[in-house]
Design an enzyme around this catalytic site. Structure first.
Site, PDB file in Angstrom:
ATOM      1  N   CYS A 295      24.408  31.608 -19.441  1.00  0.00           N
ATOM      2  CA  CYS A 295      23.234  31.708 -20.325  1.00  0.00           C
ATOM      3  C   CYS A 295      22.027  31.218 -19.540  1.00  0.00           C
ATOM      4  O   CYS A 295      21.531  30.116 -19.764  1.00  0.00           O
ATOM      5  CB  CYS A 295      23.435  30.875 -21.579  1.00  0.00           C
ATOM      6  SG  CYS A 295      24.960  31.232 -22.487  1.00  0.00           S
ATOM      7  N   GLY A 299      15.957  30.453 -16.363  1.00  0.00           N
ATOM      8  CA  GLY A 299      16.331  30.502 -14.955  1.00  0.00           C
ATOM      9  C   GLY A 299      16.180  29.211 -14.184  1.00  0.00           C
ATOM     10  O   GLY A 299      16.455  29.172 -12.979  1.00  0.00           O
ATOM     11  N   CYS A 445      21.123  20.851 -25.423  1.00  0.00           N
ATOM     12  CA  CYS A 445      19.940  20.008 -25.641  1.00  0.00           C
ATOM     13  C   CYS A 445      19.864  19.611 -27.116  1.00  0.00           C
ATOM     14  O   CYS A 445      18.832  19.749 -27.772  1.00  0.00           O
ATOM     15  CB  CYS A 445      18.665  20.722 -25.196  1.00  0.00           C
ATOM     16  SG  CYS A 445      18.351  22.307 -26.008  1.00  0.00           S
TER      17      CYS A 445
END
Length: 517
Positions: A295, A299, A445
């Site tokens: 995923c 980037g 996160c």
């Protein structure tokens, strides 16, 4: 309608007054993860949990900005010197405030490619945090009130500055150090001129659809929070005549000072949260590895892995959307990461049926792949079992650890559970794709244990071939939460980042590392 109607008066708050709230069932679910404490507040016995402290901390950005050095294009000492020069001269290029903001720049204590920039706090930063209008001591230049009228004063608007109100997402970006772009502006005072000092607020109340873009401030009756001050880059009419471009150049924030690093040292550094930097180091990639980032968009972690192996390997970077992948490819190219092959695919469906020893390897698959679209992204259906030396899995999550957050979008615990179930789909695909002896990292996160500790327990119980590996001691962080089904040994192999950690001012994050037997 009477003069005391709430529709006539907006709710104008300081950051200290803003309360980030959760639906009761979501609050109860998350609060159970943490111990409670009792105290006296306004002569009333009050019970609080650590979650209350986290929600309070969510409103501001971490005080330290992490600059991850791209070792493909720069070295740490070079970056430190360049940042010191930039930050010492930025006030000479239109970024000045009533007091020059000073910053410290240092190499991270243990992470070799990380530089830390921290604004040196002043008493004025604290006063801005507690103010709903620009305080007199922090007006950018010496001037008198430019606005008048008892109605304006009663509504709580500043008399010294005209006002710009941005949407919540723009507001959160501003608190991270971004400027205001016109696309994020919802509402503004009449008469704003180019170069005028303005007070900037974020709308945090009703649905954005109920605040038509271009609304005059006198008609605004929502809930907003003061973010700081800036200089208008254009006149008011230009805010709403265009869909792109700079609207306000921020010069003073109500939250912790953020260094002006947008567009600085492009290709040499990436502004990246500390826990995100930890992920690639925990993966510990080696030259010659074949690596899958399941995923990858936008980037940052992918480019970090390429930096650590010096482009000597193969990284398959995957995400579902073609637009996301073209943007990720452009970013990775700007960082000089030439070992990355971007593909647009659903990572939960990357696993192809085993064909035994005749199954083509990832290098063969990408070399024979073609693109049928103008974007040049290769058409790859998937890969065979045991294809990858290392897998970086950072799946979509509830993002309950992100900072700053002026509002939380999660409405029910069902949504949190859906995230957890979706993450399991990625895991069921990732583990067969990993070689025996290979390494996988799992990260999120969020502070939600259903997506963190519970996922680790799921992997260990459902996949006997997987074992936890300890993340190296030089990488910072806390152990996993207690009482969530993991042993003490397992807890201390993991890295959890808590927004209220007194040693590390960071976002909420979670990282675990696995070895496949």
């Amino acid at each position: 309608m009477g003069s005391n109607s709430p529709l006539e008066f907006p709710e104008v708050l300081s950051l200290s007054q803003l309360k980030v709230t959760l639906p009761q069932d979501v609050y109860n679910h998350l609060a159970r993860q943490y111990p409670t404490s009792r105290g006296i507040q306004d002569n009333v016995d009050v019970v609080t949990t650590h979650l209350d402290d986290i929600l309070e901390r969510m409103k501001t950005s971490p005080a330290e900005t992490c600059c991850r050095v791209n070792l493909l294009n720069a070295c740490v000492d070079e970056v430190i010197d360049a940042l010191n020069i930039h930050l010492s001269t930025s006030h000479e290029n239109g970024h000045e405030t009533s007091q020059k903001q000073e910053y410290s720049v240092r190499r991270h204590d243990t992470i070799k490619d990380l530089v830390i920039v921290r604004g040196i706090p002043s008493s004025s930063n604290k006063s801005m945090f507690d103010c709903s209008v620009p305080p007199r001591t922090d007006i950018i230049s010496d001037k008198q009130d430019i606005m008048s009228g008892d109605s304006r004063r009663k509504k709580g608007w500043p008399m010294s500055h005209r006002v710009v109100i941005v949407d919540r997402f723009c507001g959160e970006a501003v608190l991270r150090g971004a400027n205001v772009f016109v696309k994020g502006i919802l509402c503004a005072d009449a008469g704003i001129k180019q170069e005028e000092e303005v007070a900037v607020y974020a709308h945090v109340g009703q649905s954005l659809k109920q605040v038509p873009r271009g609304l005059l401030l006198e008609h605004y009756a929502g809930k907003c929070v003061f973010l700081g001050m800036g200089r208008s880059y254009c006149k008011r009419s230009d805010y709403f005549a265009h869909s792109s471009g700079l609207g306000v150049l921020m010069v003073k924030l109500a939250g912790p000072p953020q260094p002006p690093l947008n567009g600085v040292l492009v290709g040499k550094i990436m502004l990246q949260n500390l826990p995100s930097v930890v992920v690639a180091h925990a993966l510990d990639p080696k030259e010659g590895d074949v690596i899958l980032d399941m995923c990858c968009a936008p980037g940052g972690k992918t480019a970090h892995v390429a930096s650590l192996i010096g482009n000597k390997g193969l990284i398959i970077a995957c995400d579902k959307g073609r637009k996301k992948m073209t943007q990720a490819r452009e970013f990775c190219q700007s960082m000089g990461a030439t070992c990355i092959v971007p593909i647009a695919a659903d990572s939960t469906k990357l696993l192809l049926s085993d064909t035994g020893d005749t199954a083509p390897r990832p290098t063969e698959i990408v070399e024979s792949a073609t693109s049928e679209n103008s974007d040049g992204i290769l058409n790859v259906k998937g890969f065979y079992p045991g294809s990858f030396d290392r897998i970086l899995l950072d799946p979509p999550c509830s993002a309950m650890g992100l900072r700053p957050k002026l509002h939380v979008d999660i409405n029910t615990t069902v949504e949190l559970l859906k995230h957890s179930e979706y993450q399991k789909q990625f895991i069921r695909c990732a583990i067969p794709l990993l070689k025996s002896g290979g390494t996988m990292t799992y990260s999120t996160c969020t502070i939600n244990q259903l997506e963190n500790e519970a996922i680790i327990k799921f992997i260990l119980s459902e996949f006997p071939c997987m074992e936890l590996l300890p993340i190296p001691d030089y990488l910072p962080g806390l152990p996993a939460l207690p009482g969530m089904g993991l042993s003490e040994k397992e807890r201390h192999m993991i890295r959890r980042f808590d927004p209220c950690d007194k040693k590390i001012d960071s976002m909420g994050f979670f990282v675990a590392k696995f070895h496949k037997l």
